[in-house]
Motif scaffolding. Structure first.
Motif, short mmCIF file in Angstrom:
data_model
loop_
_atom_site.label_atom_id
_atom_site.label_comp_id
_atom_site.label_asym_id
_atom_site.label_seq_id
_atom_site.Cartn_x
_atom_site.Cartn_y
_atom_site.Cartn_z
N ALA A 205 -4.70 -0.59 1.20
CA ALA A 205 -4.83 -1.31 -0.37
C ALA A 205 -5.41 -0.61 -1.25
CB ALA A 205 -5.06 -2.77 -0.26
N ALA A 206 -6.78 0.13 -0.97
CA ALA A 206 -7.56 0.62 -1.80
C ALA A 206 -6.90 2.10 -1.90
CB ALA A 206 -9.03 0.80 -1.16
N VAL A 207 -6.45 2.98 -0.91
CA VAL A 207 -5.97 4.19 -1.06
C VAL A 207 -4.48 4.27 -1.60
CG1 VAL A 207 -4.80 6.11 0.36
CG2 VAL A 207 -7.11 4.92 0.94
N THR A 208 -3.66 3.14 -1.48
CA THR A 208 -2.55 2.93 -2.08
C THR A 208 -2.68 2.70 -3.49
OG1 THR A 208 -1.61 2.06 -0.10
CG2 THR A 208 -0.35 1.74 -2.29
N ALA A 209 -3.61 1.88 -4.07
CA ALA A 209 -4.02 1.66 -5.45
C ALA A 209 -4.35 2.92 -6.12
CB ALA A 209 -4.94 0.48 -5.60
N ALA A 210 -5.17 3.51 -5.42
CA ALA A 210 -5.75 5.04 -6.05
C ALA A 210 -4.70 5.97 -6.36
CB ALA A 210 -6.78 5.43 -5.19
N SER A 211 -3.91 6.14 -5.25
CA SER A 211 -2.67 6.91 -5.22
C SER A 211 -1.58 6.68 -6.45
CB SER A 211 -2.08 6.99 -3.95
OG SER A 211 -2.83 7.64 -2.91
N VAL B 262 -8.18 -6.05 -10.96
CA VAL B 262 -7.06 -6.64 -10.09
C VAL B 262 -7.54 -6.49 -8.88
CG1 VAL B 262 -5.46 -5.80 -11.70
CG2 VAL B 262 -6.34 -4.13 -10.10
N ALA B 263 -6.77 -6.98 -8.04
CA ALA B 263 -7.15 -7.33 -6.49
C ALA B 263 -6.00 -7.11 -5.69
CB ALA B 263 -8.06 -8.26 -5.92
N ALA B 264 -6.07 -6.50 -4.45
CA ALA B 264 -4.81 -6.10 -3.65
C ALA B 264 -5.47 -6.35 -2.32
CB ALA B 264 -4.26 -5.23 -3.74
N GLY B 265 -4.62 -6.45 -1.12
CA GLY B 265 -4.82 -6.45 0.37
C GLY B 265 -5.58 -7.71 0.83
N ASN C 42 2.26 -5.96 3.22
CA ASN C 42 1.76 -6.71 2.12
C ASN C 42 0.74 -6.22 1.28
OD1 ASN C 42 1.66 -9.54 0.56
ND2 ASN C 42 -0.26 -9.64 1.34
N ALA C 43 -0.27 -5.59 2.13
CA ALA C 43 -1.24 -5.00 1.36
C ALA C 43 -0.87 -3.64 0.45
CB ALA C 43 -2.37 -4.43 2.12
N VAL C 44 0.29 -3.07 1.09
CA VAL C 44 0.79 -1.68 0.40
C VAL C 44 1.40 -2.18 -0.96
CG1 VAL C 44 2.78 0.07 0.39
CG2 VAL C 44 0.81 -0.27 2.31
N GLU C 45 2.24 -3.02 -0.78
CA GLU C 45 2.95 -3.76 -1.99
C GLU C 45 2.23 -4.54 -3.17
OE1 GLU C 45 7.20 -4.34 0.51
OE2 GLU C 45 5.93 -6.42 0.00
N ALA D 216 -0.99 -3.57 -3.60
CA ALA D 216 -1.62 -2.57 -4.22
C ALA D 216 -0.89 -1.91 -5.37
CB ALA D 216 -2.21 -1.46 -3.21
N ARG D 217 0.38 -1.67 -5.06
CA ARG D 217 1.17 -1.11 -6.09
C ARG D 217 1.20 -1.85 -7.32
NH1 ARG D 217 5.88 1.38 -2.00
NH2 ARG D 217 4.69 3.11 -1.09
N VAL D 218 1.65 -3.10 -7.11
CA VAL D 218 1.99 -3.84 -7.97
C VAL D 218 0.64 -4.10 -9.13
CG1 VAL D 218 2.47 -6.37 -8.84
CG2 VAL D 218 3.72 -5.30 -6.88
N ALA D 219 -0.52 -4.25 -8.34
CA ALA D 219 -1.89 -4.40 -9.02
C ALA D 219 -2.26 -3.13 -9.83
CB ALA D 219 -2.81 -4.77 -7.88
N ALA D 220 -1.88 -2.01 -9.09
CA ALA D 220 -2.32 -0.59 -9.99
C ALA D 220 -1.67 -0.82 -11.36
CB ALA D 220 -2.17 0.46 -9.05
#
Length: 366
Positions: A12-18, A262-265, A281-284, A286-290
């Motif tokens: 989730a962290a890596v997805t959000a950063a990307s 925001v938070a994710a994962g 779920n974590a990936v999706e 993270a994208r929405v939260a970012a």
């Protein structure tokens, strides 16, 4: 907003950063990971990495954009929302304008503080330690018959070890429901796994060192004892921050927690729902939260949740929550290949090839 800090080394962290870069954010992005390894996927840890078939290095996630500052071994211990600072265990404050909380979860343990001998499987370090123990073992006792516990049991059988799994509920029933659970349970028994159901639960036995497991008065022992009894959201560092914590940090449907946060994962739970600690779920999330952190009103996933498991020669892919729905309304079989459908909102395949999106659409179809 010039500085965004992502706390965690999870998917989730890596997805959000990307995703912050994908959505056009050109300020500073800093990712703080408590672990010392490059961010990695946990999916194969209970399978090919634990067996030694795959290397630890094979779990590495694709490298982050060079513009993202990755800080390893940087553990967050507290959050000052007024001053907008994350405090690290070194005492260093890391200022932010926007914050993504994606610290994941840690393995739940049954042993009291000070007792050694209980193995868990959550991190690469956990996997390496367990793998080394298995090399010297002949027997394994797995406490917990959920997805992780049964995957560990399956891997141990491929290594030729004697395996017993014990749980207070029938294996996999809480996750997969009776039909799918029974399919995999039957396969596990054919593989030679001993399954014990202990309605009153188990108790670890020992003082300083784990000696065995008390299962309704029976002492179960093995060379290696592994607990796979769920996880605990890693949100202790948020205590006193003023954020709402309830089985994770509470978010709205867009992952928003508070102004600029925001938070994710696995660390997050959407208000009014159950936490779903699945990779997809974590990936999706993270994208929405970012996107939400950047002020974009992007909707969350409209399709049912999705997860999968491989164990005892059975590959099951699941969309929705069949455990809540009982018997499937429809079963299409072709030898060992199955397609199951619950009209109330779930679908699953067993040893059957179907694109993930199509499976999720089938689960949500009227």
């Amino acid at each position: 907003m010039k500085r965004i800090v992502v706390v965690g080394g999870s998917i989730a962290a890596v997805t959000a950063a990307s995703w912050l870069r994908v959505r056009g954010f050109d300020g500073t992005v800093t990712l703080l990971s408590a672990e010392t390894e490059q961010p990695y996927t946990r999916v194969p840890l209970s399978k090919s990495v634990l067996s030694g078939e795959a290397t630890d290095a094979s779990t590495a996630l694709p490298p982050l954009d060079d513009s993202v500052v990755l800080r390893l071994g940087a553990r967050a211990v507290s959050l000052d929302t007024r001053a907008r600072r994350v405090i690290l265990d070194s005492g260093e404050p890391v200022p932010y304008d926007g914050l993504v909380i994606a610290t994941g979860a840690r393995a739940r343990r049954l042993s009291p503080r000070g007792m050694s001998g209980e193995r868990v499987l959550r991190t690469l370090a956990d996997c390496a330690a367990l793998r080394e123990d298995l090399r010297r073992a002949r027997s394994v006792l797995v406490v917990g018959a959920g997805l992780l516990g049964m995957e560990i049991a399956s891997t141990c059988r491929t290594l030729g070890l004697e395996v017993t799994v014990v749980d207070r509920d029938p294996p996999l029933r809480r996750v997969l429901g009776p039909v799918l659970a029974e399919m995999i349970t039957s396969a596990a028994r054919e593989y030679g796994v001993v399954l014990r159901t202990v309605p009153c639960g188990v108790r670890l036995v020992g003082s300083h060192t784990l000696e065995g497991v008390d299962a309704d008065g029976d002492l179960l022992t093995a060379d290696v004892i592994v607990s796979a009894v769920g996880d605990v959201p890693a949100v202790d560092w948020l205590t006193g921050s003023g954020l709402t914590l309830d089985r994770g940090v509470v978010t709205d449907s867009r992952g928003r927690v508070a102004d600029g946060i925001v938070a994710a994962g696995d660390a997050a739970v959407v208000r009014g729902t159950c936490r779903r600690p699945h990779w997809t779920n974590a990936v999706e999330q993270a994208r929405v939260a970012a996107a939400a952190l950047l002020g974009e009103d992007v909707a969350g996933a409209s399709l049912p949740s999705y997860f999968w498991t491989n164990q005892f020669g059975v590959e099951a892919k699941v969309a929705g929550e069949p455990a809540e729905l009982g018997e499937p309304d429809r079963v299409d079989a072709d030898g060992s290949s199955l397609l199951l459908r619950w009209s109330a909102g779930a679908a699953a395949t067993v040893n059957h090839t179907m694109p993930v999106r199509k499976l999720r659409q089938l689960a949500s179809a009227p």
